[in-house]
Design a protein around this motif. Structure first.
Motif, mmCIF file in Angstrom:
data_model
loop_
_atom_site.group_PDB
_atom_site.id
_atom_site.type_symbol
_atom_site.label_atom_id
_atom_site.label_comp_id
_atom_site.label_asym_id
_atom_site.label_seq_id
_atom_site.Cartn_x
_atom_site.Cartn_y
_atom_site.Cartn_z
ATOM 1 N N ARG A 236 40.227 2.091 -20.766
ATOM 2 C CA ARG A 236 41.411 1.232 -20.632
ATOM 3 C C ARG A 236 42.168 1.146 -21.948
ATOM 4 O O ARG A 236 43.406 1.182 -21.979
ATOM 5 N N VAL A 237 41.437 1.034 -23.052
ATOM 6 C CA VAL A 237 42.085 0.964 -24.370
ATOM 7 C C VAL A 237 42.873 2.242 -24.631
ATOM 8 O O VAL A 237 44.043 2.193 -25.053
ATOM 9 N N LEU A 238 42.267 3.397 -24.383
ATOM 10 C CA LEU A 238 42.951 4.663 -24.666
ATOM 11 C C LEU A 238 44.159 4.878 -23.763
ATOM 12 O O LEU A 238 45.199 5.367 -24.218
ATOM 13 N N ALA B 33 47.147 7.687 -23.791
ATOM 14 C CA ALA B 33 46.337 8.858 -23.422
ATOM 15 C C ALA B 33 46.176 8.906 -21.908
ATOM 16 O O ALA B 33 46.148 7.868 -21.246
ATOM 17 N N ARG B 34 46.043 10.121 -21.357
ATOM 18 C CA ARG B 34 45.980 10.287 -19.904
ATOM 19 C C ARG B 34 44.656 10.924 -19.492
ATOM 20 O O ARG B 34 44.297 11.988 -20.010
ATOM 21 N N PRO B 35 43.910 10.297 -18.571
ATOM 22 C CA PRO B 35 42.648 10.887 -18.126
ATOM 23 C C PRO B 35 42.859 12.299 -17.591
ATOM 24 O O PRO B 35 43.819 12.571 -16.880
ATOM 25 N N CYS C 189 46.216 13.734 -25.078
ATOM 26 C CA CYS C 189 47.274 13.067 -25.848
ATOM 27 C C CYS C 189 48.493 13.978 -25.809
ATOM 28 O O CYS C 189 48.362 15.184 -26.064
ATOM 29 N N ASP C 190 49.660 13.433 -25.493
ATOM 30 C CA ASP C 190 50.813 14.309 -25.280
ATOM 31 C C ASP C 190 51.260 15.018 -26.546
ATOM 32 O O ASP C 190 51.908 16.060 -26.481
ATOM 33 N N GLY C 191 50.883 14.508 -27.716
ATOM 34 C CA GLY C 191 51.211 15.189 -28.964
ATOM 35 C C GLY C 191 50.152 16.191 -29.381
ATOM 36 O O GLY C 191 50.342 16.933 -30.339
ATOM 37 N N LEU D 149 42.382 15.852 -27.688
ATOM 38 C CA LEU D 149 41.694 15.131 -26.633
ATOM 39 C C LEU D 149 40.900 13.980 -27.233
ATOM 40 O O LEU D 149 40.364 14.078 -28.336
ATOM 41 N N MET D 150 40.827 12.896 -26.483
ATOM 42 C CA MET D 150 39.897 11.811 -26.757
ATOM 43 C C MET D 150 38.950 11.743 -25.571
ATOM 44 O O MET D 150 39.342 12.050 -24.438
ATOM 45 N N ALA D 151 37.708 11.355 -25.824
ATOM 46 C CA ALA D 151 36.735 11.272 -24.738
ATOM 47 C C ALA D 151 35.911 10.003 -24.893
ATOM 48 O O ALA D 151 35.631 9.558 -26.011
ATOM 49 N N THR D 152 35.530 9.423 -23.758
ATOM 50 C CA THR D 152 34.605 8.297 -23.762
ATOM 51 C C THR D 152 33.293 8.756 -23.157
ATOM 52 O O THR D 152 33.277 9.496 -22.174
ATOM 53 N N HIS D 153 32.198 8.317 -23.753
ATOM 54 C CA HIS D 153 30.863 8.722 -23.300
ATOM 55 C C HIS D 153 29.982 7.472 -23.260
ATOM 56 O O HIS D 153 29.782 6.814 -24.288
ATOM 57 N N ALA D 154 29.480 7.145 -22.087
ATOM 58 C CA ALA D 154 28.586 5.994 -21.962
ATOM 59 C C ALA D 154 27.323 6.241 -22.780
ATOM 60 O O ALA D 154 26.738 7.325 -22.738
#
Length: 269
Positions: free
Chosen positions: A166-168, A173-175, A189-191, A194-199
């Protein structure tokens, strides 16, 4: 001025204001730019340049590399920021003060903050993770193109993956790829980058990369430069693992995933 003229002028002003607010409603050119703190900057430079990264900014103890998608910053380690630590800043071409207002309105836990490098948006997530939203690093006009197959991946390990996502997304940022079990989500990220979340059971961050195409091509580049790597055939894709110059966990270069079993592709990039 007649009442009709006054009303018309008011309407025009309101339309202009609405148009300006609409044009400022998104954060533009959001770019992943993780920072890796290291005691061996030359070794990291060798890895990044072998894989096609291009140096765009250099100051004592601080370098920024442009990749095919996204950027990586190298920072000399110190007692407060030990070697092997990664943080997950983002850049945007939207003026920082404006970007903070937009992100806060979208629900991001962000505030304007004065950092050592200047004014930035400081994100403080519920799991304790903090990172900044910064103005972009200016690249020289004659900067050569970086290797287009290489993307940066900033991985956010968290005990609250849904909140991290939710923060990203509130930052723009778009899943892209979402694991059906909710353990992994990567976001574009449109620029660039990638960002990733990992439990995970504990909170942290990691610098990784993605290779668009046959990852053996990246291995060939590393082999030619004398940089050892191991090719691992995972169930979902193949990965190169490189020895970390700072002696922590191996550096991962993931082949772009094509087997979507157990995953949902939210968007094509």
């Amino acid at each position: 001025m007649s009442p009709q003229q006054h009303a018309s002028e008011q309407a025009t002003t309101q339309d202009t204001s609405t148009s300006m607010e609409s044009s400022m409603s998104t954060i533009t050119d959001l770019t992943a730019r993780p920072i890796r703190f290291t005691a061996d900057i030359p070794a990291w430079q060798r890895i990044l340049e072998t894989l096609g990264g291009v140096l765009i900014s250099e100051h004592p103890g601080w370098l920024v590399y442009q990749l095919g998608s996204g950027r990586v910053a190298l920072h000399a380690s110190n007692p407060d920021q030990p070697a092997g630590r990664t943080t997950l800043p983002l850049e945007t071409s939207t003026p920082v003060e404006q970007a903070v207002r937009i992100a806060a309105a979208a629900g991001a836990p962000i505030e304007l903050s004065e950092q050592d490098h200047g004014t930035a948006g400081l994100v403080t997530a519920a799991d304790g993770t903090t990172f900044t939203l910064d103005s972009p690093t200016e690249a020289p006009e004659d900067t050569p193109a970086a290797e287009p197959r290489l993307s940066v991946v900033g991985i956010w390990y968290t005990t609250t993956p849904a909140e991290a996502r939710r923060v990203l997304t509130s930052l723009g940022a778009r899943p892209r790829l979402i694991a059906d079990d909710g353990v992994w989500t990567d976001l574009t990220c449109d620029g660039g980058g990638l960002m990733a979340t990992h439990a995970a059971d504990s909170v942290g961050a990691e610098l990784a990369f993605e290779w668009a195409g046959n990852v053996e091509e990246a291995k060939a580049l590393l082999d030619a430069a004398g940089i050892g790597s191991a090719l691992i055939d995972e169930t979902y894709s193949r990965t190169l693992q490189i020895v970390d110059p700072d002696g922590v966990k191996e550096i991962w270069i993931n082949e772009r995933q094509s087997d979507l079993y157990g995953y949902t592709l939210a968007e094509m990039d």
